[in-house]
Design a protein around this motif. Structure first.
Motif, PDB file in Angstrom:
ATOM      1  N   ARG A  48       0.842  -1.204   0.000  1.00 57.13           N
ATOM      2  CA  ARG A  48       0.000   0.000   0.000  1.00 57.13           C
ATOM      3  C   ARG A  48       0.877   1.253   0.000  1.00 57.13           C
ATOM      4  NH1 ARG A  48      -3.653  -3.372   2.288  1.00 57.13           N
ATOM      5  NH2 ARG A  48      -2.927  -3.373   4.430  1.00 57.13           N
ATOM      6  N   LEU A  49       1.978   1.206   0.730  1.00 56.27           N
ATOM      7  CA  LEU A  49       2.901   2.354   0.744  1.00 56.27           C
ATOM      8  C   LEU A  49       3.503   2.593  -0.637  1.00 56.27           C
ATOM      9  CD1 LEU A  49       4.908   1.739   4.030  1.00 56.27           C
ATOM     10  CD2 LEU A  49       3.439   3.675   3.531  1.00 56.27           C
ATOM     11  N   THR A  50       3.959   1.535  -1.254  1.00 57.12           N
ATOM     12  CA  THR A  50       4.601   1.706  -2.559  1.00 57.12           C
ATOM     13  C   THR A  50       3.585   2.092  -3.627  1.00 57.12           C
ATOM     14  OG1 THR A  50       4.527  -0.671  -3.059  1.00 57.12           O
ATOM     15  CG2 THR A  50       6.530   0.164  -2.001  1.00 57.12           C
ATOM     16  N   ARG A  51       2.374   1.537  -3.568  1.00 57.63           N
ATOM     17  CA  ARG A  51       1.362   1.884  -4.574  1.00 57.63           C
ATOM     18  C   ARG A  51       0.951   3.347  -4.494  1.00 57.63           C
ATOM     19  NH1 ARG A  51      -0.283  -3.207  -3.252  1.00 57.63           N
ATOM     20  NH2 ARG A  51      -1.931  -2.492  -1.843  1.00 57.63           N
ATOM     21  N   SER A  52       1.079   3.959  -3.322  1.00 63.63           N
ATOM     22  CA  SER A  52       0.708   5.371  -3.186  1.00 63.63           C
ATOM     23  C   SER A  52       1.894   6.296  -3.464  1.00 63.63           C
ATOM     24  CB  SER A  52       0.148   5.639  -1.780  1.00 63.63           C
ATOM     25  OG  SER A  52       1.155   5.483  -0.807  1.00 63.63           O
ATOM     26  N   SER A  53       2.988   5.732  -3.935  1.00 61.45           N
ATOM     27  CA  SER A  53       4.199   6.512  -4.200  1.00 61.45           C
ATOM     28  C   SER A  53       4.542   6.503  -5.685  1.00 61.45           C
ATOM     29  CB  SER A  53       5.376   5.936  -3.406  1.00 61.45           C
ATOM     30  OG  SER A  53       5.103   5.978  -2.024  1.00 61.45           O
ATOM     31  N   ASP A  54       5.096   7.620  -6.132  1.00 57.96           N
ATOM     32  CA  ASP A  54       5.528   7.756  -7.526  1.00 57.96           C
ATOM     33  C   ASP A  54       7.035   7.659  -7.688  1.00 57.96           C
ATOM     34  OD1 ASP A  54       2.918   8.185  -8.382  1.00 57.96           O
ATOM     35  OD2 ASP A  54       3.095  10.362  -8.230  1.00 57.96           O
ATOM     36  N   ALA A  55       7.766   7.741  -6.580  1.00 55.15           N
ATOM     37  CA  ALA A  55       9.232   7.764  -6.651  1.00 55.15           C
ATOM     38  C   ALA A  55       9.806   7.186  -5.369  1.00 55.15           C
ATOM     39  CB  ALA A  55       9.727   9.195  -6.854  1.00 55.15           C
ATOM     40  N   ILE A  56      11.112   6.943  -5.422  1.00 52.71           N
ATOM     41  CA  ILE A  56      11.855   6.390  -4.290  1.00 52.71           C
ATOM     42  C   ILE A  56      12.988   7.350  -3.955  1.00 52.71           C
ATOM     43  CG2 ILE A  56      13.241   4.432  -3.474  1.00 52.71           C
ATOM     44  CD1 ILE A  56      11.818   2.728  -5.655  1.00 52.71           C
ATOM     45  N   LEU A  57      13.227   7.562  -2.674  1.00 53.10           N
ATOM     46  CA  LEU A  57      14.333   8.380  -2.192  1.00 53.10           C
ATOM     47  C   LEU A  57      15.190   7.495  -1.299  1.00 53.10           C
ATOM     48  CD1 LEU A  57      15.566  11.266  -1.936  1.00 53.10           C
ATOM     49  CD2 LEU A  57      14.078  11.573   0.062  1.00 53.10           C
ATOM     50  N   LEU A  58      16.480   7.447  -1.575  1.00 51.87           N
ATOM     51  CA  LEU A  58      17.387   6.567  -0.826  1.00 51.87           C
ATOM     52  C   LEU A  58      18.685   7.281  -0.490  1.00 51.87           C
ATOM     53  CD1 LEU A  58      17.034   3.463  -3.170  1.00 51.87           C
ATOM     54  CD2 LEU A  58      16.069   3.661  -0.870  1.00 51.87           C
ATOM     55  N   GLY A  59      19.286   6.868   0.612  1.00 47.52           N
ATOM     56  CA  GLY A  59      20.657   7.251   0.895  1.00 47.52           C
ATOM     57  C   GLY A  59      21.592   6.362   0.085  1.00 47.52           C
ATOM     58  N   ARG A  60      22.838   6.749  -0.034  1.00 51.28           N
ATOM     59  CA  ARG A  60      23.787   6.012  -0.871  1.00 51.28           C
ATOM     60  C   ARG A  60      23.983   4.573  -0.421  1.00 51.28           C
ATOM     61  NH1 ARG A  60      28.478   4.343  -0.022  1.00 51.28           N
ATOM     62  NH2 ARG A  60      28.832   5.737   1.727  1.00 51.28           N
ATOM     63  N   ARG A  61      24.177   4.334   0.864  1.00 53.18           N
ATOM     64  CA  ARG A  61      24.427   2.964   1.322  1.00 53.18           C
ATOM     65  C   ARG A  61      23.240   2.051   1.040  1.00 53.18           C
ATOM     66  NH1 ARG A  61      27.165   5.605   6.063  1.00 53.18           N
ATOM     67  NH2 ARG A  61      25.045   5.755   6.800  1.00 53.18           N
ATOM     68  N   THR A  62      22.029   2.525   1.290  1.00 58.15           N
ATOM     69  CA  THR A  62      20.847   1.710   1.002  1.00 58.15           C
ATOM     70  C   THR A  62      20.719   1.498  -0.500  1.00 58.15           C
ATOM     71  OG1 THR A  62      19.769   2.483   3.011  1.00 58.15           O
ATOM     72  CG2 THR A  62      18.348   1.522   1.319  1.00 58.15           C
ATOM     73  N   PHE A  63      20.982   2.534  -1.286  1.00 63.06           N
ATOM     74  CA  PHE A  63      20.963   2.403  -2.744  1.00 63.06           C
ATOM     75  C   PHE A  63      21.926   1.300  -3.187  1.00 63.06           C
ATOM     76  CE2 PHE A  63      22.992   3.597  -6.789  1.00 63.06           C
ATOM     77  CZ  PHE A  63      21.888   3.581  -7.639  1.00 63.06           C
TER      78      PHE A  63
END
Length: 185
Positions: free
Chosen positions: A37-52
């Motif tokens: 549900r969280l991802t379906r309500s999102s259009d983009a992803i924001l990440l820090g470098r290590r998680t990326f």
């Protein structure tokens, strides 16, 4: 500003570091529904470098047949907060990725504002701490595991700015994990 929704796996004592310890509890299908549900309500992803750098090799090889979340993670625009990653490297590492440079609240607002839906953040503890301190998190989804780690990086370390949150929703899963959804009070 586009809403920023954060999803974190944490222990009872707030440790988020190296969440491999979550595997001991399995992954309840209802957790997957809530994260979906969280991802379906999102259009983009924001990440820090290590998680990326952790997510890119794991998600870029997955298909919808492997995991229903794969299309969201692979097809969505991704902004990476990093002073050391450039756009070309980000895009080559994981399609639809770009570097936003070092943490800058204004640049993150611009990124979030460029999407009509929400922006999803998973992990990225250092980034999330900064987003929280700058009041940029619209909703905080903590998946709290029934374990005390004792050591490790905490989402709210000693010296964190005081904050008041409002519990909007909660779930208890069969594996003992609690989902606590907070917004600013």
């Amino acid at each position: 500003m586009g809403a920023i929704a954060v999803h974190e796996f944490v222990s009872l004592d707030g440790v988020f570091e190296d969440p491999s310890w979550t595997a001991d509890y399995g992954f309840d299908p209802e957790m997957g529904d809530d994260i979906g549900r969280l991802t379906r309500s999102s259009d983009a992803i924001l990440l820090g470098r290590r998680t990326f750098e952790m997510f890119a090799p794991a998600w870029s090889q997955r298909t919808a047949a492997d995991d229903p979340g794969a299309p969201f993670f692979n097809d969505s625009p991704k902004g990476v907060v990093s002073s050391s990653l450039d756009d070309d490297t980000a895009e080559r590492t994981w399609g639809n990725s770009r570097s936003l440079g070092a943490y800058d609240a204004g640049r993150i607002r611009e990124f979030a504002d460029s999407f009509s839906g929400g922006v999803y953040v998973s992990g990225s503890g250092s980034l999330v701490r900064s987003l929280l301190a700058d009041g940029l998190v619209g909703s905080l989804h903590l998946f709290v595991y029934p374990v005390v780690r004792g050591t490790g990086a905490r989402l709210f370390p000693e010296g964190s700015a005081p904050a008041q949150l409002r519990l909007r929703h909660h779930d208890a899963y069969d594996n003992g994990v609690l989902h606590l959804h907070y917004t600013a009070a």
